[in-house]
Design an enzyme around this catalytic site. Structure first.
Site, PDB file in Angstrom:
ATOM      1  N   GLU A 169      -6.602 -10.255   7.246  1.00 25.07           N
ATOM      2  CA  GLU A 169      -5.801 -11.392   7.737  1.00 25.07           C
ATOM      3  C   GLU A 169      -6.603 -12.424   8.530  1.00 25.07           C
ATOM      4  OE1 GLU A 169      -2.431  -9.765   9.826  1.00 25.07           O
ATOM      5  OE2 GLU A 169      -1.649  -8.767   8.056  1.00 25.07           O
ATOM      6  N   ASN A 210      -8.610  -8.450   2.823  1.00 23.49           N
ATOM      7  CA  ASN A 210      -7.193  -8.101   2.650  1.00 23.49           C
ATOM      8  C   ASN A 210      -6.307  -9.088   3.419  1.00 23.49           C
ATOM      9  OD1 ASN A 210      -5.323  -5.957   1.683  1.00 23.49           O
ATOM     10  ND2 ASN A 210      -4.946  -5.552   3.847  1.00 23.49           N
ATOM     11  N   HIS A 246       3.690  -8.117   0.932  1.00 19.07           N
ATOM     12  CA  HIS A 246       4.934  -7.927   1.695  1.00 19.07           C
ATOM     13  C   HIS A 246       5.895  -9.020   1.222  1.00 19.07           C
ATOM     14  CE1 HIS A 246       3.177  -4.901   4.224  1.00 19.07           C
ATOM     15  NE2 HIS A 246       2.162  -5.689   4.529  1.00 19.07           N
ATOM     16  N   GLU A 276      -0.289  -3.245   0.198  1.00 14.02           N
ATOM     17  CA  GLU A 276       0.737  -2.892   1.195  1.00 14.02           C
ATOM     18  C   GLU A 276       2.124  -3.266   0.680  1.00 14.02           C
ATOM     19  OE1 GLU A 276      -0.211  -4.538   5.069  1.00 14.02           O
ATOM     20  OE2 GLU A 276      -2.340  -4.105   4.840  1.00 14.02           O
ATOM     21  N   ASP A 278       5.695  -3.939  -0.172  1.00 15.75           N
ATOM     22  CA  ASP A 278       7.095  -3.628   0.122  1.00 15.75           C
ATOM     23  C   ASP A 278       7.897  -4.901  -0.143  1.00 15.75           C
ATOM     24  OD1 ASP A 278       6.596  -5.118   2.536  1.00 15.75           O
ATOM     25  OD2 ASP A 278       6.484  -3.299   3.748  1.00 15.75           O
TER      26      ASP A 278
HETATM   27  C1  XIL Z   1       1.902  -2.379  10.353  1.00 19.82           C
HETATM   28  C2  XIL Z   1       2.324  -0.935  10.501  1.00 19.82           C
HETATM   29  O1  XIL Z   1       3.034  -0.526   9.371  1.00 19.82           O
HETATM   30  C3  XIL Z   1       3.172  -0.762  11.744  1.00 19.82           C
HETATM   31  O2  XIL Z   1       3.424   0.612  11.984  1.00 19.82           O
HETATM   32  C4  XIL Z   1       2.479  -1.351  12.950  1.00 19.82           C
HETATM   33  O3  XIL Z   1       3.318  -1.277  14.083  1.00 19.82           O
HETATM   34  C5  XIL Z   1       2.085  -2.800  12.704  1.00 19.82           C
HETATM   35  O4  XIL Z   1       1.285  -2.848  11.528  1.00 19.82           O
HETATM   36  N1  XIL Z   1      -0.404  -6.040   7.653  1.00 19.82           N
HETATM   37  C6  XIL Z   1      -1.291  -4.997   7.788  1.00 19.82           C
HETATM   38  C7  XIL Z   1      -0.792  -3.668   8.243  1.00 19.82           C
HETATM   39  O5  XIL Z   1      -2.454  -5.133   7.414  1.00 19.82           O
HETATM   40  O6  XIL Z   1      -1.756  -2.971   8.972  1.00 19.82           O
HETATM   41  C8  XIL Z   1       0.484  -3.794   9.027  1.00 19.82           C
HETATM   42  O7  XIL Z   1       0.968  -2.482   9.305  1.00 19.82           O
HETATM   43  C9  XIL Z   1       1.499  -4.635   8.289  1.00 19.82           C
HETATM   44  C10 XIL Z   1       0.983  -6.013   8.057  1.00 19.82           C
END
Ligand code: XIL
Length: 375
Positions: A169, A210, A246, A276, A278
């Site tokens: 990020e 990422n 996401h 990641e 979802d």
């Molecule tokens: C999130 C986790 O799922 C949570 O448990 C934590 O509180 C915050 O981070 N981008 C990322 C992940 O790269 O590491 C994040 O994970 C979600 C957003």
């Protein structure tokens, strides 16, 4: 760092249970998601998971045995990522004091279960140990701190990570660099330093940039391509771009947009992964938004299947009660594939359809057997 509040717990509590499809549930399934993914030519279909002490939601201990059976023994998943335990906050909570306990809980389970391990994340502005932001750095001292962090953490897991998210990020939505502590002190040099150090410490891990909102073409995706080019130009190893994915059920990208975005990265010669995934929806879940979610999952997984260079898909946990979504996105939830009662979302079927090449009869990557698998 868990992001919990009374309101968010309440929101999470009303978000389930949901309409369900099949319940692959308790035991090993013959043809789980990872099976279909491998048949389609991907390396894995995986799920991130947390060490129990860091899980989003307490009070679910009674669900652990069923949860663990699906996570580690069902054959649904061929890969995992520790959602929290390897982050700076946990792995170097004080300068020079390393702690691998939380990350190791997941890493060792992955090893025992024979799952690929994606490692996450070496340099990130969030979930940083507080000392990193409270120290007054000079370029030289911050350089040394980054090197020491990566030497400690990447060396600990050396040889066990299929991939490392080396920098996470680093970009704003418009493709410019985020004004993190790292960027403020070192400019884009910190990205080069992180990749260079990771390559030296764990030469066999695939090194990824990422980020989120890279799943459709646009300014941010261009920024990420810029990072890959910048590293390449400097002769520094970079192997992949992770699309966090996401996404939002009610406003999801099209299959073609996903394909264009993934192709954009793959054409630079790096691999791509959905790291990641979802897809959240406005709770409560309804037949209508679950149908949108199914299409959204099918599109993004289908795009990965259809573009050579996309190597795998990781969902960000698989069980709704352990999703981060309700704690961060107010009024949203039900973002994963398994409901609170361990039945599955309609989107589970959407993912299977995508993996078995029913997305659309085009752009096939010509992979072994993909169109022959019908269930
Ligand atoms: C999130 C986790 O799922 C949570 O448990 C934590 O509180 C915050 O981070 N981008 C990322 C992940 O790269 O590491 C994040 O994970 C979600 C957003």
């Amino acid at each position: 760092m868990l992001l919990l509040s009374a309101t968010s717990l309440l929101l999470a509590a009303v978000s389930a249970p949901l309409a369900s499809a099949s319940a692959p549930g308790n035991g090993p399934v013959k043809k789980g998601l990872d099976f279909h993914a491998k048949q389609a030519g991907l390396k894995y279909f995986g799920a991130a998971t947390d060490s129990p002490g860091q899980r989003e939601r307490a009070g679910y201990e009674a669900a652990y045995s069923q949860y663990d059976a699906i996570m580690w023994k069902s054959g649904e998943f061929g890969q995992t990522t520790p959602t929290n335990g390897q982050k700076w906050l946990f792995s170097e909570p004080q300068q020079g004091v390393f702690n691998y306990t939380e990350g190791e809980i997941i890493a060792s389970k992955a090893q025992k279960a024979g799952l690929y391990l994606r490692c996450h994340a070496l340099v990130w502005h969030s979930q940083l140990a507080p000392w990193v932001e409270s120290t007054t750095w000079t370029p030289a001292t911050l350089r040394a701190a980054i090197i020491a962090h990566i030497e400690g953490v990447a060396k600990h897991w050396k040889g066990r990570c299929y991939a490392w998210d080396v920098v996470n990020e680093a970009l704003n939505e418009d493709g410019t660099y985020r004004d993190s502590v790292f960027y403020k002190v070192l400019g884009e040099e910190y990205i080069k330093l992180a990749f260079k150090t990771a390559a030296r410490v764990d030469p066999h891990a695939k090194l990824y940039y990422n980020d989120y909102n890279l799943e459709s073409p646009g300014a941010k995706a261009d920024g990420a391509k810029g990072i890959v080019k910048m590293l390449r130009k400097a002769g520094i190893k970079v192997d992949g771009v992770g699309l966090q994915a996401h996404l939002i059920a009610e406003s999801h990208p099209t299959l073609d947009e996903h394909i264009a975005a993934i192709k954009g990265f793959a054409s630079l010669g790096v691999e791509v992964a959905l790291t990641e995934l979802d897809i959240r929806l406005q709770t409560p879940a309804t037949a209508a938004n679950l149908a949108l979610q199914k299409t959204a999952y099918k599109n993004v997984v289908g795009a990965c299947v259809q573009v050579k260079g996309c190597v795998g898909v990781t969902i960000w946990d698989f069980y709704d009660p352990f999703s981060w979504v309700p704690y961060v996105f107010s009024g949203q939830g039900a973002a994963l594939l398994w409901n609170e009662d361990f039945s599955t979302h309609p989107a589970y079927v959407g993912v299977v359809e995508a993996l078995t090449n029913k997305t659309r009869g085009r752009g096939k990557r010509g992979r072994r057997g993909a169109s022959l698998i019908l269930n």
